[in-house]
Design a protein around this motif. Structure first.
Motif, short mmCIF file in Angstrom:
data_model
loop_
_atom_site.label_atom_id
_atom_site.label_comp_id
_atom_site.label_asym_id
_atom_site.label_seq_id
_atom_site.Cartn_x
_atom_site.Cartn_y
_atom_site.Cartn_z
N TYR A 48 40.40 53.84 29.08
CA TYR A 48 39.72 54.73 28.14
C TYR A 48 40.77 55.58 27.44
CZ TYR A 48 40.03 58.96 31.11
OH TYR A 48 40.46 60.04 31.83
N ASP A 49 40.36 56.27 26.38
CA ASP A 49 41.30 57.05 25.58
C ASP A 49 41.55 58.39 26.26
OD1 ASP A 49 42.80 58.28 23.64
OD2 ASP A 49 41.50 57.72 21.97
N ASN A 89 33.12 53.07 30.34
CA ASN A 89 33.67 51.79 30.78
C ASN A 89 33.44 51.61 32.29
OD1 ASN A 89 35.16 49.50 31.36
ND2 ASN A 89 37.03 50.21 30.34
N PRO A 90 32.69 50.57 32.72
CA PRO A 90 32.44 50.39 34.15
C PRO A 90 33.70 50.17 34.98
CG PRO A 90 31.71 48.46 32.90
CD PRO A 90 32.03 49.53 31.91
N GLU A 357 28.64 44.34 39.95
CA GLU A 357 29.52 44.51 38.80
C GLU A 357 30.98 44.47 39.21
OE1 GLU A 357 28.80 46.93 34.80
OE2 GLU A 357 28.93 48.16 36.58
N ARG A 358 31.29 44.99 40.40
CA ARG A 358 32.67 44.98 40.87
C ARG A 358 33.18 43.55 41.02
NH1 ARG A 358 35.81 48.77 43.57
NH2 ARG A 358 34.04 50.17 43.65
N LYS A 359 32.34 42.67 41.61
CA LYS A 359 32.73 41.27 41.78
C LYS A 359 32.81 40.56 40.44
CE LYS A 359 30.91 40.69 46.46
NZ LYS A 359 29.93 39.97 47.31
N ARG A 360 31.85 40.88 39.55
CA ARG A 360 31.84 40.22 38.24
C ARG A 360 33.09 40.57 37.44
NH1 ARG A 360 30.41 41.85 33.31
NH2 ARG A 360 29.49 43.79 34.06
N LEU A 361 33.47 41.84 37.43
CA LEU A 361 34.65 42.24 36.67
C LEU A 361 35.93 41.72 37.31
CD1 LEU A 361 33.66 45.90 35.78
CD2 LEU A 361 33.74 43.94 34.25
N ALA A 362 35.93 41.67 38.66
CA ALA A 362 37.11 41.16 39.35
C ALA A 362 37.32 39.68 39.08
CB ALA A 362 36.99 41.41 40.85
N ARG A 363 36.21 38.93 38.98
CA ARG A 363 36.31 37.50 38.76
C ARG A 363 36.47 37.15 37.29
NH1 ARG A 363 31.42 34.58 41.68
NH2 ARG A 363 32.43 32.83 40.62
N GLY A 364 36.18 38.13 36.42
CA GLY A 364 36.18 37.86 34.98
C GLY A 364 37.55 37.84 34.36
N ARG A 365 38.53 37.25 35.02
CA ARG A 365 39.89 37.17 34.49
C ARG A 365 40.36 35.72 34.57
NH1 ARG A 365 41.91 42.23 38.21
NH2 ARG A 365 40.79 43.86 37.12
N VAL A 418 23.44 50.34 34.51
CA VAL A 418 23.71 50.34 35.95
C VAL A 418 22.56 49.59 36.61
CG1 VAL A 418 24.01 51.75 38.03
CG2 VAL A 418 24.91 52.56 35.83
N THR A 419 22.86 48.58 37.40
CA THR A 419 21.82 47.79 38.05
C THR A 419 22.02 47.81 39.56
OG1 THR A 419 21.77 46.32 36.12
CG2 THR A 419 20.69 45.54 38.14
N ILE A 420 20.95 48.16 40.26
CA ILE A 420 20.97 48.24 41.72
C ILE A 420 20.01 47.19 42.25
CG2 ILE A 420 20.59 49.75 43.72
CD1 ILE A 420 20.89 52.13 41.64
#
Length: 504
Positions: A48-49, A89-90, A357-365, A418-420
């Motif tokens: 983020y800025d 930013n998540p 979301e943590r797993k999705r962002l970690a795998r999204g590379r 945010v999804t729970i």
């Protein structure tokens, strides 16, 4: 770092914490050991800025401390945006167990301090009338948050734990919607004051005896195998006979319940104190819970001018709200200026396809992850297109109506900002159409709380400004600052000053 014995013991205690305060404190200790705390205290990051946020924080604090109100109002007005500098930013919540950058938290805290400072003090160069206009306009521009509770039959009792965690931390949004099973929880919470709400989380605090099978003859005649009388009795015990308007006046919570039409030429509706003020909440929930084949569709009831229950659009019947709008985001945006959505998702046809979301962002590379996500998205698009094409070419009174419902379910968005969501093993799925025991309910509540804890600081930061706007406006209303006619008076004053400046 290589985990040592103390780290492993702390991690075990953190995972088994019995309350949020303990969970948060242990998480902070773990962050100290593995470097997360160091990351929190460093301003710099690409996510983020941080330079702009640091500059704005220093400027807001300086203007407030120096009492330069006009300049403070100007700086606040130009920077009150929900994702200023990408602060939403998540990824900013993926580095620590407890919170995010201290700079970001300090900035949000300072904005809240400045708003309260302006609200609670009198200034010669910022008169009451202009203050009211600033809070109304800027608060409306900034937007607000909503909590949305999905369907899921008995699995929806998970929502109770989500609400308990948010309510105890004072971050439960005032706007609350529910579909199907979520409507039971939304209606129950929306019918109770804060003083009454605590009882809902205690053993025996709610009546959840909603399920009772009917005999085969009745099931064949109604085309549904569960007794709606039993369900309505359960709803009445939890919500009483309040209308949406009465519940709003009692609790100040904005409760919405979605219902889907049975007739082909009707549209789904979001019922609340604006769109259907006189409709009984329990009856709206009964309709929203009318899963085709499980409960029969129902007509709505509303209170007339004498306070007696009468049919509401008596020629129309309604059913499961999840069919058309499990999460009515667009309608909430239009009606209540909502632009931030917290979702508690328990639908059994949705949860198995969700990942954190943590797993999705970690795998999204990387190329492989990109190709996998592209293939999955393409398959969804093509599937929806096939269903839509088939629906348009089928007899609208025959198989086309079935495809219409399939299309409506497939074409929805089932997640929010945010999804729970819970863990749903086969054992839970097998009991989703059965009355939960008290032990089951408490287990649902505990799981809902634990699944919510990792999101609380993110929700707190995302909602602190909108909550402060709401609190300030309420205080000004209680003081009598927001009298009718003041806004038009301010507009006239502002116009006169503008003409004076032009002439001068």
């Amino acid at each position: 770092m290589k985990p040592n014995r103390r780290f492993k013991a702390l991690q075990r205690d953190w995972q088994n914490a019995q309350d949020y305060a303990t969970w948060l404190a242990l998480g902070a200790e773990l962050d100290e050991l593995d470097g997360g705390a160091e990351w929190r205290h460093e301003d710099q990051t690409k996510e983020y800025d941080w330079r702009m946020i640091r500059a704005r924080l220093d400027e807001l604090r300086r203007l407030r401390e120096e009492g330069r109100v006009r300049e403070l109002v100007f700086v606040l007005h130009e920077g009150l945006h929900g994702n200023l500098g990408n602060i939403a930013n998540p990824k900013l919540y993926m580095h620590c167990r407890a919170g995010t950058k201290v700079l970001l938290e300090s900035y949000l805290h300072e904005v809240a301090i400045c708003l309260n400072y302006l609200c609670d003090n009198d200034f010669e160069d910022f008169p009451r009338e202009e203050k009211v206009l600033f809070f109304k306009r800027t608060g409306s521009s900034f937007g607000r948050s909503a909590l949305m509770l999905s369907g899921g039959a008995t699995l929806g009792m998970f929502h109770l734990g989500v609400i308990k965690a948010l309510w105890q931390e004072r971050v439960l949004p005032r706007v609350l919607t529910g579909s199907s099973a979520g409507s039971i929880i939304a209606g129950t919470v929306g019918s109770r004051t804060d003083e009454e709400l605590d009882e809902a989380f205690l053993p025996g605090g709610l009546n959840l005896e909603a399920w009772k099978a009917v005999d085969l003859r009745t099931a064949w005649r109604r085309r549904a195998f569960m007794d709606p009388v039993q369900l309505e009795s359960c709803l009445a015990a939890n919500m009483g006979d309040l209308s949406f308007e009465e519940a709003f006046e009692k609790t100040r919570r904005i409760v919405g319940i979605t219902v889907s039409p049975v007739e082909p030429h009707q549209q789904g509706r979001l019922l609340n104190y604006l769109t259907a003020p006189n409709v009984l909440i329990r009856r709206a929930s009964l309709a929203s819970c009318a899963i085709p084949g499980v409960f029969p569709p129902v007509t709505l009831l509303a209170k007339n001018y004498a306070g007696d229950p009468v049919g509401y659009m008596p020629s129309q019947k309604w059913q499961d709200g999840s069919l058309r709008a499990d999460l009515p985001m667009l309608r909430l945006a239009r009606l209540h200026n909502v632009n931030h959505y917290v979702v508690s998702q328990t639908n059994p046809h949705v949860v198995p396809f969700m990942r954190s979301e943590r797993k999705r962002l970690a795998r999204g590379r990387g190329v492989v992850s990109f190709a996998s996500e592209l293939a999955r998205s393409s398959l969804q698009v093509y599937s929806r297109h096939i269903i839509e094409t088939a629906r348009d070419h089928m007899d609208p009174e025959g198989f086309g109506r079935i495809l219409e419902k399939v299309h409506a379910v497939a074409n929805q968005r089932y997640s929010g900002d945010v999804t729970i969501f819970p863990h749903q093993p086969p054992k839970k799925l097998l009991r989703m159409l059965a009355n939960p025991s008290e032990a089951d309910i408490q287990q649902f509540i505990v799981e809902g709380e634990r699944r919510t804890w990792p999101q609380i600081e993110r929700i707190r930061n995302s909602t602190v400004i909108s909550r402060t706007f709401e609190d300030c406006l309420q205080r000004m209303k209680d003081r009598g600052d927001t009298r009718p006619g003041e806004a038009s008076k301010v507009v006239r004053l502002a116009g006169g000053r503008a003409r004076q400046r032009q002439m001068g």
